[in-house]
Design a protein around this motif. Structure first.
Motif: not given
Length: 398
Positions: A244-248, A275, A294, A359-360, A363
């Protein structure tokens, strides 16, 4: 009967859910917005009076390729051998200009040419829609009225500044303009007179178009000397909830978790974070993407677009092809809407069903996959749809 919702007085909800407008009232509203913003020149008022509504634009807004094509289809259509060959020819042809852009803004030639290729097929297709009509039509549509009203005002400012006459502003159905398909707000904030002609012309001056692209990318945080990302292989026990782009994580951390290059070699040690993304799910290619990825997504918030730009730039620069081999069967918009409805019914909030797996929705898919003991890659496909149908049927019989 459709339940009434609060909308601007010139917007009307139809039984089909599409929004049409009392265009005369909307045009008056746009004029009032322009006057409130201090845009009152005769050129601007004439431009507002001349705008026409185009229903085809609303249809195109609901069927963008990012929504209806698989990642494989999207990539294969945009990074072809012909595109790679033409990109290499154009890097050579415009070497002096592109090197100047790199010196001033830090963006390598292959990336400028890649953006050019994806946006207008290297300047062949600017779009033939009057920009003012496109923006006014979308400003008078419920889905993104506020955004396109602001873009319409920015287009009027371009006219006011003398950079282009309203009647000469041709572009895409969404109002994107010139060689690099700038939206009017991007033009006003980042376009530059790179040929020192006294005005900015991103339609007819490659100097202005390329310089403006470099200016925009630099302002968004482009990191000179860094690549966009790379294809990687994942270990068999990889936890796809990490994709996920939310995990770096640092490159070294990913390496410690068993992530390797596409050829199976160790990742090069680098003081960078990245990511993992899997745009086709666990059965497709995996990519480790960095800060410049990004930045590309700030240009266009589509993962498929951003990978295509980076991959085309790599190929133009002489790097190899994606090594993964995979197939994808596309989902119809109605099938994505069904996925979203089933997720909501099962308590996984995917938002209002709209057929667009953002994204929603992804998820919510991960939540369902995790709860059901499936690989949690967040990817909508036919297997997921069948699993959701079974889960809803089971819940209804309990």
């Amino acid at each position: 009967m459709t339940r009434a919702r609060h909308v601007a007085p010139f917007l009307l909800l139809t039984a089909s859910g599409l929004v049409h407008a009392d265009f005369e009232a909307c045009r008056d509203h746009l004029k009032q917005e322009a006057e409130a913003a201090g845009i009152t020149s005769s050129e601007a008022m004439d431009a507002i009076a001349a705008v026409e509504q185009r229903e085809r634009i609303i249809e195109l807004d609901r069927s963008q390729p990012e929504f209806v094509q698989t990642f494989r289809q999207y990539l294969d259509a945009r990074v072809t051998p012909a595109h790679v060959e033409r990109g290499r020819e154009l890097v050579d042809e415009h070497d002096t200009l592109l090197r100047r852009v790199q010196s001033d803004f830090g963006v390598p030639p292959a990336y400028i040419v890649a953006f050019w290729g994806l946006e207008t097929h290297f300047g062949r297709h600017f779009g033939r829609v009057p920009v003012m009509d496109a923006l006014a039509t979308l400003a008078c549509d419920q889905r993104r009225s506020e955004f396109f009203t602001a873009e319409f005002l920015d287009a009027l400012r371009i006219v006011d500044d003398g950079n282009m006459a309203a009647g000469d502003m041709q572009g895409s159905w969404a109002g994107a303009m010139g060689h690099m398909q700038f939206m009017p707000s991007t033009f006003n904030a980042h376009a530059v007179d790179y040929d020192d002609s006294g005005r900015i012309d991103i339609w007819n001056s490659l100097d202005d178009a390329f310089g403006s692209a470099g200016s925009y990318l630099q302002a968004m945080g482009w990191q000179p000397g860094q690549r966009w990302g790379r294809e990687v292989t994942l270990p068999d026990d990889f936890d796809y909830s990490e994709a996920s782009l939310d995990t770096r994580r640092s490159v070294d951390d990913w390496a410690d978790m068993g992530v390797r290059t596409a050829t199976g070699d160790p990742l090069p040690s680098a003081d960078m974070e990245g990511s993992i993304i899997v745009p086709s799910g666990a059965n497709g290619p995996a990519f480790l993407v960095y800060d410049n990825f990004r930045v590309i997504m700030r240009w266009n918030r589509s993962i498929s677009y951003a990978i295509s730009v980076g991959y085309l730039a790599d190929r133009v620069a002489g790097l190899g092809e994606i090594r993964a081999d995979w197939d994808e069967e596309p989902l119809a918009i109605e099938e994505v809407e069904e996925i979203q409805r089933h997720l909501n019914d099962l308590g996984h909030d995917s938002g209002e069903p709209d057929g667009m797996p953002g994204p929603r929705t992804r998820a919510a898919i991960r939540e369902f996959q995790t709860a059901a003991g499936h690989t949690a890659d967040g990817h909508p496909d036919h297997d997921l749809l069948e699993a959701l149908r079974r889960a809803v049927e089971d819940s209804n019989t309990q």
